[in-house]
Design a protein around this motif. Sequence first.
Motif, PDB file in Angstrom:
ATOM      1  N   ARG A 293       0.844  -1.196   0.000  1.00 27.49           N
ATOM      2  CA  ARG A 293       0.000   0.000   0.000  1.00 27.49           C
ATOM      3  C   ARG A 293       0.882   1.248   0.000  1.00 27.49           C
ATOM      4  NH1 ARG A 293      -5.361  -1.516   1.412  1.00 27.49           N
ATOM      5  NH2 ARG A 293      -5.424  -3.746   1.917  1.00 27.49           N
ATOM      6  N   GLY A 294       0.600   2.141  -0.926  1.00 29.67           N
ATOM      7  CA  GLY A 294       1.388   3.353  -1.063  1.00 29.67           C
ATOM      8  C   GLY A 294       2.618   3.190  -1.929  1.00 29.67           C
ATOM      9  N   ARG A 295       2.931   1.968  -2.353  1.00 27.33           N
ATOM     10  CA  ARG A 295       4.110   1.734  -3.183  1.00 27.33           C
ATOM     11  C   ARG A 295       3.761   1.643  -4.667  1.00 27.33           C
ATOM     12  NH1 ARG A 295       8.482  -0.107   0.116  1.00 27.33           N
ATOM     13  NH2 ARG A 295       7.822  -0.817   2.178  1.00 27.33           N
ATOM     14  N   LEU A 296       2.554   1.176  -4.980  1.00 22.89           N
ATOM     15  CA  LEU A 296       2.157   0.940  -6.370  1.00 22.89           C
ATOM     16  C   LEU A 296       1.403   2.150  -6.912  1.00 22.89           C
ATOM     17  CD1 LEU A 296       0.944  -2.763  -5.958  1.00 22.89           C
ATOM     18  CD2 LEU A 296       3.259  -1.911  -6.418  1.00 22.89           C
ATOM     19  N   ILE A 297       2.056   3.300  -6.923  1.00 19.62           N
ATOM     20  CA  ILE A 297       1.424   4.568  -7.286  1.00 19.62           C
ATOM     21  C   ILE A 297       0.779   4.551  -8.682  1.00 19.62           C
ATOM     22  CG2 ILE A 297       1.780   7.053  -7.532  1.00 19.62           C
ATOM     23  CD1 ILE A 297       2.094   5.987  -4.684  1.00 19.62           C
ATOM     24  N   PRO A 298       1.428   4.019  -9.717  1.00 16.63           N
ATOM     25  CA  PRO A 298       0.832   4.076 -11.054  1.00 16.63           C
ATOM     26  C   PRO A 298      -0.522   3.366 -11.179  1.00 16.63           C
ATOM     27  CG  PRO A 298       3.161   3.532 -11.183  1.00 16.63           C
ATOM     28  CD  PRO A 298       2.770   3.425  -9.752  1.00 16.63           C
ATOM     29  N   PHE A 299      -0.820   2.458 -10.264  1.00 14.20           N
ATOM     30  CA  PHE A 299      -2.061   1.684 -10.372  1.00 14.20           C
ATOM     31  C   PHE A 299      -3.255   2.409  -9.751  1.00 14.20           C
ATOM     32  CE2 PHE A 299       1.403  -1.314 -10.707  1.00 14.20           C
ATOM     33  CZ  PHE A 299       0.996  -2.139 -11.740  1.00 14.20           C
ATOM     34  N   GLN A 300      -3.017   3.528  -9.087  1.00 16.15           N
ATOM     35  CA  GLN A 300      -4.081   4.346  -8.503  1.00 16.15           C
ATOM     36  C   GLN A 300      -5.035   3.487  -7.654  1.00 16.15           C
ATOM     37  OE1 GLN A 300      -5.874   6.469 -11.816  1.00 16.15           O
ATOM     38  NE2 GLN A 300      -4.191   7.932 -11.885  1.00 16.15           N
ATOM     39  N   ILE A 301      -4.466   2.768  -6.739  1.00 14.62           N
ATOM     40  CA  ILE A 301      -5.259   1.901  -5.860  1.00 14.62           C
ATOM     41  C   ILE A 301      -5.976   2.758  -4.825  1.00 14.62           C
ATOM     42  CG2 ILE A 301      -5.122   0.033  -4.178  1.00 14.62           C
ATOM     43  CD1 ILE A 301      -2.584  -0.900  -5.638  1.00 14.62           C
ATOM     44  N   GLY A 311       3.588  -7.723  -0.395  1.00 14.03           N
ATOM     45  CA  GLY A 311       4.717  -8.269  -1.128  1.00 14.03           C
ATOM     46  C   GLY A 311       5.699  -8.868  -0.147  1.00 14.03           C
ATOM     47  N   HIS A 312       6.797  -9.380  -0.643  1.00  9.61           N
ATOM     48  CA  HIS A 312       7.788 -10.010   0.224  1.00  9.61           C
ATOM     49  C   HIS A 312       9.183  -9.726  -0.313  1.00  9.61           C
ATOM     50  CE1 HIS A 312       4.615 -12.545   2.107  1.00  9.61           C
ATOM     51  NE2 HIS A 312       4.091 -12.479   0.900  1.00  9.61           N
ATOM     52  N   THR A 313      10.108  -9.654   0.599  1.00 11.27           N
ATOM     53  CA  THR A 313      11.507  -9.590   0.210  1.00 11.27           C
ATOM     54  C   THR A 313      12.236 -10.755   0.843  1.00 11.27           C
ATOM     55  OG1 THR A 313      13.451  -8.148   0.042  1.00 11.27           O
ATOM     56  CG2 THR A 313      12.297  -8.160   2.149  1.00 11.27           C
ATOM     57  N   THR A 314      13.362 -11.128   0.271  1.00 11.93           N
ATOM     58  CA  THR A 314      14.148 -12.224   0.835  1.00 11.93           C
ATOM     59  C   THR A 314      15.571 -11.756   1.102  1.00 11.93           C
ATOM     60  OG1 THR A 314      14.678 -13.014  -1.402  1.00 11.93           O
ATOM     61  CG2 THR A 314      12.833 -14.064  -0.270  1.00 11.93           C
ATOM     62  N   ASN A 342      11.796  -0.576  -4.130  1.00 10.39           N
ATOM     63  CA  ASN A 342      12.056   0.161  -5.373  1.00 10.39           C
ATOM     64  C   ASN A 342      11.587  -0.621  -6.595  1.00 10.39           C
ATOM     65  OD1 ASN A 342      13.219   2.286  -3.964  1.00 10.39           O
ATOM     66  ND2 ASN A 342      15.303   1.509  -4.185  1.00 10.39           N
ATOM     67  N   ASP A 343      11.775  -1.937  -6.577  1.00  6.36           N
ATOM     68  CA  ASP A 343      11.338  -2.765  -7.698  1.00  6.36           C
ATOM     69  C   ASP A 343       9.820  -2.710  -7.875  1.00  6.36           C
ATOM     70  OD1 ASP A 343      13.937  -3.493  -8.209  1.00  6.36           O
ATOM     71  OD2 ASP A 343      13.800  -5.433  -7.177  1.00  6.36           O
ATOM     72  N   TYR A 344       9.097  -2.796  -6.772  1.00 13.76           N
ATOM     73  CA  TYR A 344       7.639  -2.708  -6.860  1.00 13.76           C
ATOM     74  C   TYR A 344       7.202  -1.318  -7.335  1.00 13.76           C
ATOM     75  CZ  TYR A 344       6.509  -7.235  -4.759  1.00 13.76           C
ATOM     76  OH  TYR A 344       6.355  -8.587  -4.524  1.00 13.76           O
ATOM     77  N   ALA A 345       7.889  -0.288  -6.866  1.00 13.87           N
ATOM     78  CA  ALA A 345       7.516   1.083  -7.244  1.00 13.87           C
ATOM     79  C   ALA A 345       7.731   1.339  -8.733  1.00 13.87           C
ATOM     80  CB  ALA A 345       8.326   2.086  -6.422  1.00 13.87           C
ATOM     81  N   LYS A 346       8.657   0.617  -9.362  1.00 15.97           N
ATOM     82  CA  LYS A 346       8.939   0.798 -10.786  1.00 15.97           C
ATOM     83  C   LYS A 346       7.928   0.088 -11.682  1.00 15.97           C
ATOM     84  CE  LYS A 346      13.957   1.137 -10.018  1.00 15.97           C
ATOM     85  NZ  LYS A 346      15.259   0.439 -10.226  1.00 15.97           N
ATOM     86  N   SER A 350       0.415  -4.943 -14.266  1.00 17.10           N
ATOM     87  CA  SER A 350       0.132  -5.987 -13.278  1.00 17.10           C
ATOM     88  C   SER A 350       0.972  -7.236 -13.509  1.00 17.10           C
ATOM     89  CB  SER A 350      -1.361  -6.337 -13.294  1.00 17.10           C
ATOM     90  OG  SER A 350      -1.746  -6.862 -14.544  1.00 17.10           O
ATOM     91  N   ASP A 351       1.347  -7.509 -14.765  1.00 14.75           N
ATOM     92  CA  ASP A 351       2.179  -8.681 -15.040  1.00 14.75           C
ATOM     93  C   ASP A 351       3.530  -8.594 -14.343  1.00 14.75           C
ATOM     94  OD1 ASP A 351       0.240  -9.852 -16.580  1.00 14.75           O
ATOM     95  OD2 ASP A 351       1.099  -9.242 -18.506  1.00 14.75           O
ATOM     96  N   GLU A 352       4.048  -7.378 -14.177  1.00 11.47           N
ATOM     97  CA  GLU A 352       5.324  -7.206 -13.485  1.00 11.47           C
ATOM     98  C   GLU A 352       5.183  -7.550 -11.999  1.00 11.47           C
ATOM     99  OE1 GLU A 352       7.630  -3.556 -14.819  1.00 11.47           O
ATOM    100  OE2 GLU A 352       5.648  -3.107 -15.643  1.00 11.47           O
ATOM    101  N   ILE A 353       4.087  -7.130 -11.405  1.00 16.87           N
ATOM    102  CA  ILE A 353       3.819  -7.462 -10.003  1.00 16.87           C
ATOM    103  C   ILE A 353       3.682  -8.979  -9.855  1.00 16.87           C
ATOM    104  CG2 ILE A 353       2.280  -7.108  -8.040  1.00 16.87           C
ATOM    105  CD1 ILE A 353       3.719  -4.587  -8.905  1.00 16.87           C
ATOM    106  N   TYR A 354       2.944  -9.583 -10.774  1.00 17.25           N
ATOM    107  CA  TYR A 354       2.735 -11.027 -10.742  1.00 17.25           C
ATOM    108  C   TYR A 354       4.065 -11.775 -10.830  1.00 17.25           C
ATOM    109  CZ  TYR A 354       1.230 -15.668 -12.304  1.00 17.25           C
ATOM    110  OH  TYR A 354       1.039 -17.016 -12.430  1.00 17.25           O
TER     111      TYR A 354
END
Length: 422
Positions: A293-301, A311-314, A342-346, A350-354
Amino acid sequence: MKVQILSSKVIKPSIPTPLHLKEHKISFLDQLASPIHFGMVFFFFPPDSKSCTAVSNANENSSKTCDQLEKSLSATLSRYYPLAGRFFKGGFVVDCNDQGVEFSRAKVSGEIAGIVRGSPEMKLIDALVPDPFGMARSDPWPVLAVQINVFDCGGIAMGIRILHTLGDGVSVLAFLKDWASGDRAGLKQELVCCPSFELGSLFPARKLVELKPLPPANFPSNRLVTKCFLFDGATISALKSEAGASGSGELAERKPSRVQAVTAHIWRALIQISQAKHGHSRPSLMSFAMSLRGRLIPFQIPENSHGTLVGHTTVRYNPGESSTELNTLVGLLRNAITKTGNDYAKARHSDEIYSMLIDYYNEIGGDKPSGVDLSRFTSWCGFSCYGIDFGWGSPVGWLLCPSLWNLFFCWMTYLVMELKLG
């Protein structure tokens, strides 16, 4: 203490769900969430006192309180209609058929202060929330269940279980706050907001053909144990100081957060336990959940979106390449969180998120070598749980509760109880 269920009934939405809303489409983020009914329990001191030292008409007051909670829950479910529906495991939609939510009343022998100010046993905590086994055995699955536990002193523990497929922690807390607002306002609809259920349109569910199967578990389920560890302020301060000592660059300039310090401390302990068990150091893979939440700005959620946005990081520890000093492990965690954020923000599609999510689940699942240990962490620190006020004041404490699948899949997830005392 003993918990006794007094009654159970089904609460349905006060207003039938319109025909055009009878099917709620889930998102692929919902699909990938653990298919469990995770539990939460919130502790409230008696409405007429700040302690549990006196009992005053507790039974009569609790009965009226439960009656009011049933009415306000019914009204709230009209806005959160998927929570009153049913979900077929592996499906893409929730059947919003208004079958309702099981609402149970229970009494607890003893005083609530014994739990809030003590070290409660997890078996007792389990008894304060709806039974996950019964919910999992149902076909299709119910989404939500509620259990109101009234102590001898008049204190209340509100236990809930909700299907993770239908919402993350932010969604659950938003629902509880809306329910509480409606309860305080006497069911006046204008005082509460309406959630948005559009994530299924932004991130449509799909067949998860890229998701590799998990390897078989290598430990018996009857050896799984849930523990609750309490880190006091002094301990956390000491860990933060240790984590920031001898650091360089950003780590020296910006002190570690309490979550980073405690997470790295537990991860270090697990690495050391593994070494003692196997007789040598092994690679360790740590998974850390992070809100999108707040990271996926282009999707206007929409800000009031209900669903899973996690999401998750490792982070990987490799013997010989990294030390187990706390500042080193904190640095690895912080760098991973920054890069993944940063990766999610770029992402612009939706395919990139997937793809990022599939890569993560394969990394900790089908692609993980057998010689690599896995630890999974989730933090609820910073979530505004104390705004849940049904008219009795904010919770004095809250706790996440385990479920069978939680223990089997997230077998190294550590849950922390937050207390608000004095």
